[in-house]
Design an enzyme around this catalytic site. Sequence first.
Site, PDB file in Angstrom:
ATOM      1  CG  HIS A   1       1.444  -0.732   7.616  1.00 41.83           C
ATOM      2  ND1 HIS A   1       0.885   0.333   8.279  1.00 41.83           N
ATOM      3  CD2 HIS A   1       1.186  -0.525   6.300  1.00 41.83           C
ATOM      4  CE1 HIS A   1       0.308   1.147   7.410  1.00 41.83           C
ATOM      5  NE2 HIS A   1       0.475   0.656   6.193  1.00 41.83           N
TER       6      HIS A   1
ATOM      7  NE  ARG B   1       0.692  -5.398  10.451  1.00 36.18           N
ATOM      8  CZ  ARG B   1      -0.167  -4.565   9.890  1.00 36.18           C
ATOM      9  NH1 ARG B   1      -0.337  -3.347  10.388  1.00 36.18           N
ATOM     10  NH2 ARG B   1      -0.862  -4.918   8.845  1.00 36.18           N
TER      11      ARG B   1
ATOM     12  CG  ASN C   1      -0.740   1.322  11.163  1.00 42.55           C
ATOM     13  OD1 ASN C   1       0.374   1.493  10.710  1.00 42.55           O
ATOM     14  ND2 ASN C   1      -1.603   0.477  10.623  1.00 42.55           N
TER      15      ASN C   1
ATOM     16  CG  HIS D   1      -4.818   5.852   4.118  1.00 46.85           C
ATOM     17  ND1 HIS D   1      -4.464   4.537   4.247  1.00 46.85           N
ATOM     18  CD2 HIS D   1      -6.074   5.849   3.592  1.00 46.85           C
ATOM     19  CE1 HIS D   1      -5.467   3.760   3.821  1.00 46.85           C
ATOM     20  NE2 HIS D   1      -6.446   4.544   3.427  1.00 46.85           N
TER      21      HIS D   1
ATOM     22  CG  HIS E   1      -1.836   3.572  -0.170  1.00 44.52           C
ATOM     23  ND1 HIS E   1      -2.650   4.636   0.098  1.00 44.52           N
ATOM     24  CD2 HIS E   1      -1.659   2.930   1.015  1.00 44.52           C
ATOM     25  CE1 HIS E   1      -2.947   4.646   1.366  1.00 44.52           C
ATOM     26  NE2 HIS E   1      -2.350   3.623   1.954  1.00 44.52           N
TER      27      HIS E   1
ATOM     28  CG  ASP F   1      -0.154  -0.158   2.335  1.00 44.34           C
ATOM     29  OD1 ASP F   1       0.257   0.088   3.487  1.00 44.34           O
ATOM     30  OD2 ASP F   1      -1.364  -0.156   2.030  1.00 44.34           O
TER      31      ASP F   1
ATOM     32  CG  HIS G   1      -3.681  -8.182   8.489  1.00 42.44           C
ATOM     33  ND1 HIS G   1      -3.749  -7.459   9.662  1.00 42.44           N
ATOM     34  CD2 HIS G   1      -3.788  -7.276   7.491  1.00 42.44           C
ATOM     35  CE1 HIS G   1      -3.913  -6.171   9.389  1.00 42.44           C
ATOM     36  NE2 HIS G   1      -3.927  -6.029   8.076  1.00 42.44           N
TER      37      HIS G   1
HETATM   38  O1  DOR Z   1      -4.767  -2.196   3.878  1.00 40.23           O
HETATM   39  C1  DOR Z   1      -4.149  -1.535   4.680  1.00 40.23           C
HETATM   40  N1  DOR Z   1      -3.659  -2.081   5.813  1.00 40.23           N
HETATM   41  N2  DOR Z   1      -3.986  -0.227   4.463  1.00 40.23           N
HETATM   42  C2  DOR Z   1      -3.451   0.588   5.391  1.00 40.23           C
HETATM   43  O2  DOR Z   1      -3.292   1.763   5.114  1.00 40.23           O
HETATM   44  C3  DOR Z   1      -3.079   0.063   6.718  1.00 40.23           C
HETATM   45  C4  DOR Z   1      -2.761  -1.351   6.622  1.00 40.23           C
HETATM   46  C5  DOR Z   1      -2.544  -2.060   7.942  1.00 40.23           C
HETATM   47  O3  DOR Z   1      -1.837  -1.519   8.771  1.00 40.23           O
HETATM   48  O4  DOR Z   1      -3.013  -3.184   8.080  1.00 40.23           O
END
Ligand code: DOR
Length: 441
Positions: free
Chosen positions: A66, A68, A98, A180, A234, A305, A309
């Site tokens: 991911h 971002r 996402n 997922h 995962h 994965d 953050h």
């Molecule tokens: O822990 C996760 N964070 N699992 C996911 O499938 C999405 C991801 C996110 O985009 O932060």
Amino acid sequence: MSTANSEERLIRRARVLQPDGSFQENDVLLRQGKIAAIAPNLEPSANEIDATGLSLLPGVIDPQVHFREPGLEHKEDLFTATCACARGGVTSFLEMPNTKPLTTTQAALDDKLQRAASKCLVNYGFFIGATPENLPDLNTANPTCGIKIFMGSAHGALLVSREAELEPIFASGRRLIAVHAEDQARINERRRQFQGQTDPAIHSQIQDDQAALNATQLAMKLSKKYQRRLHILHLSTAIEAEYLRQEKPPWVTAEVTPQHLLLNTSAYAEIGTLAQMNPPLRSPHDNAVLWQALLDGVIDFIATDHAPHTLTEKAKGYPQTPSGMPGVETLLPLMLTQAQQGRCSYAQVAHWLAAAPAAAYGIANKGKLLPDYDADLVLVDLEREQPVRREDVVSKCGWSPFEGWQLTGWPQYTLVGGQVAYERGQLHTEVRGQALQFAAP
Ligand code: DOR
């Protein structure tokens, strides 16, 4: 032509990983972005890398990240993420939908591809995200590595959790569906039971094993009904691994993350919400069963994965904290350290991190050290131990769940299409990867 790709480069005296897991000292000639020859004592080149003492592996293909961008660039962006990839020996990635906007249309996919072409140091591919409404886009979007379905733990419109919504997606088209697998209805019900509690350890109880198994079983049922190519992202629990050991047909693949192999619920006491991810960390028993399933081929490959953050977001306090942890910088040294400790072979690591994801997603000419394969390569130092340190993290998020772990096998050089993207602590930020191509199913 004098593009970087047309340059010739010679890697001198590398310990080249062999299919049997041994290493053989050889020179490797790279030409036009490809491996041209692997042999001893090749002719000198104007452009040589002295790889004495270093081991050559195929560049890592990380099939679930991911990154971002667009929309959440305060956490990460395609440039910072791929700088982190280069440091970690990751030369190709498959990215999830996402972002903001969600990657649910051809226009959003085109936008990502355009951004990637101008910013990514490594090769890139993107999933198209399923909503209950975008079925036509799912089968026409191009190029894409596959359709991503969040059956649970979703982001806004991406949630597709009920069988009646899932079935039309499995029933139409042939391309790969990656799920997922968490049962959102069960998670919602359990969240109510734990309301008011703030210990992050309850995350693993709310989103429990049964929630994961329910969704995996539903996806498998639909995949079998339509013989639809399915990939389970995962995998996190022993019960899913045992179920797949009995039930998995040849057209289904599964992956596991290093977190689910190497971390468990004891991590909450040590790193708190930094250990919070979806699906959650499980028990030491789950770690052991997942390892065995990986060794036995029930689980096909490994993905990070990578879900960065910021530390500020992670400090909000459970349950306001977002789930996810970064991973592209630590994946390869974590797994090479496991090989060094005898838990698997170096050949298995190369298979799980390169050849197997290339095969599963139909990515031609990548993932193996063979003439005519793309020169996506990593030279690692298997002799020297170095800890994971926060100050070394290149990802914009600036932390790792593995801080303090002593690892071997840190990348010393990462090459993307024959170009040096990372060299002993230095990033070559002008290097650009290419869009990955995926064979039609
Ligand atoms: O822990 C996760 N964070 N699992 C996911 O499938 C999405 C991801 C996110 O985009 O932060």
